[in-house]
Design a protein around this motif. Structure first.
Motif, mmCIF file in Angstrom:
data_model
loop_
_atom_site.group_PDB
_atom_site.id
_atom_site.type_symbol
_atom_site.label_atom_id
_atom_site.label_comp_id
_atom_site.label_asym_id
_atom_site.label_seq_id
_atom_site.Cartn_x
_atom_site.Cartn_y
_atom_site.Cartn_z
ATOM 1 N N ARG A 143 1.337 -0.944 -0.007
ATOM 2 C CA ARG A 143 0.317 -0.031 0.390
ATOM 3 C C ARG A 143 1.030 1.280 0.127
ATOM 4 N NH1 ARG A 143 -1.823 4.087 3.000
ATOM 5 N NH2 ARG A 143 -3.608 4.518 3.095
ATOM 6 N N ARG A 148 -4.255 3.751 -2.529
ATOM 7 C CA ARG A 148 -4.454 1.953 -3.768
ATOM 8 C C ARG A 148 -2.842 1.122 -3.132
ATOM 9 N NH1 ARG A 148 -7.469 5.876 -4.212
ATOM 10 N NH2 ARG A 148 -8.098 6.295 -6.197
ATOM 11 N N TYR A 150 -1.155 -2.521 -4.521
ATOM 12 C CA TYR A 150 0.066 -2.166 -5.579
ATOM 13 C C TYR A 150 0.133 -3.808 -5.766
ATOM 14 C CZ TYR A 150 -0.443 2.216 -6.456
ATOM 15 O OH TYR A 150 -0.592 3.864 -6.780
ATOM 16 N N VAL A 187 -7.024 0.618 2.269
ATOM 17 C CA VAL A 187 -6.889 0.773 1.229
ATOM 18 C C VAL A 187 -7.835 0.843 0.441
ATOM 19 C CG1 VAL A 187 -6.131 -0.472 -1.022
ATOM 20 C CG2 VAL A 187 -4.909 -0.542 0.690
ATOM 21 N N ALA A 189 -8.994 1.029 -3.844
ATOM 22 C CA ALA A 189 -8.216 0.490 -5.357
ATOM 23 C C ALA A 189 -7.260 0.099 -5.386
ATOM 24 C CB ALA A 189 -8.477 1.471 -5.561
ATOM 25 N N ARG A 191 -4.060 -1.498 -7.938
ATOM 26 C CA ARG A 191 -3.520 -1.212 -9.162
ATOM 27 C C ARG A 191 -2.742 -2.364 -9.720
ATOM 28 N NH1 ARG A 191 -2.210 5.343 -8.835
ATOM 29 N NH2 ARG A 191 -4.327 6.218 -9.474
ATOM 30 N N GLU A 235 -8.203 -0.696 -10.703
ATOM 31 C CA GLU A 235 -7.729 0.216 -11.545
ATOM 32 C C GLU A 235 -6.807 0.227 -12.812
ATOM 33 O OE1 GLU A 235 -9.171 3.772 -8.525
ATOM 34 O OE2 GLU A 235 -6.729 3.670 -9.337
#
Length: 262
Positions: A143, A148, A150, A187, A189, A191, A235
């Motif tokens: 994070r 976000r 990852y 979090v 979203a 990605r 995303e």
């Protein structure tokens, strides 16, 4: 909360000493014993390998012949307990699918796991039905300050291969979903990480355009259970990685592993 999945065994508290050779974590238990635990996470665990951090392990069943008698399950990061075991989410998702609580993943006949398909691939779950539905689980722990998550935190040719294989089954008429799990609730979203693995990020965009679905759920890790809290968006669009490089630099001292030691 969507689902609560208790830990199979009681967790033992301690403090992280170091991570060695990727798969070994040395931990001082509160009992005073220094133990070596299996680190299931093959990635760099960016920001989570901080000596002295609180950590929790599970004991291996007595009947097991495994050399490392403990498994590293949880770690404290930024004052929050987060999951460290990348295999645990598959157990959680198995229960989540069986409970049929996620829209779009409710209608199926038989739920099967570790099913061979495509070339050199196994899918985590296959939902049998009129149209087979392939579900691949990807555990995310990283994070950044933009709230976000990852994935991945290092190059993962295997994960990229999975995306290509899922794209092929969709183009052949099946359904496919990549389900990200992140073992922390703060979090908004997920990605694909362009910074860590641009090939995976590009493959994700291509797979999404081809019809592979990308979804994500947050998991609250506690000392008693892993609780699936909510679904969050994925995303896939490209983004500027300049701030991510700065954020990564701050986490790098607490990442990776040592090649010396036990």
């Amino acid at each position: 909360m969507l689902l609560r999945v208790p830990h199979p065994w009681p967790l033992l508290p301690g403090r992280l000493v170091a991570r060695y050779k990727r798969f070994i974590a040395e931990i001082d238990l509160e009992s005073g014993e220094r133990i070596r635990a299996h680190c299931v996470n093959p990635g760099r665990m960016e920001g989570q390998v901080r000596p002295g951090a609180r950590a929790w392990v599970s004991p291996v069943p007595a009947a097991s012949k495994r050399k490392l008698r403990y498994t590293w399950e949880l770690v404290e990061e930024d004052g929050r307990i987060v999951g460290a075991n990348t295999v645990a989410p598959n157990r959680v998702v198995a229960d989540l699918l069986a409970a049929r609580v996620l829209p779009g993943l409710k209608r199926f006949g038989q739920l099967r796991s570790e099913v061979a398909y495509a070339e050199r691939s196994r899918v985590d779950f296959l939902l049998d039905g009129a149209t087979p539905h392939y579900v691949e689980v990807k555990n995310c722990h990283l994070r950044y300050p933009d709230a976000r998550g990852y994935f991945p935190d290092s190059v993962s040719a295997r994960a990229t291969h999975h995306l290509h294989a899922l794209r092929e089954v969709v183009e052949a008429g099946a359904k496919a979903t990549v389900l990200f799990t992140i073992q922390r609730p703060d979090v908004e979203a997920i990605r694909p990480s362009i910074l860590h693995d641009p090939a995976f990020a590009e493959a994700a965009r291509e797979a999404g355009a081809a019809g592979v679905r990308f979804r994500a759920v947050t998991i609250q890790a506690t000392l008693d259970s892993l609780d699936v809290m909510r679904e969050i968006p994925v995303e896939l669009a490209a983004y500027d990685t300049a701030p991510h490089a700065r954020w990564q630099a701050k986490k790098l001292p607490w990442s990776g592993w040592r090649n010396d030691g036990p």
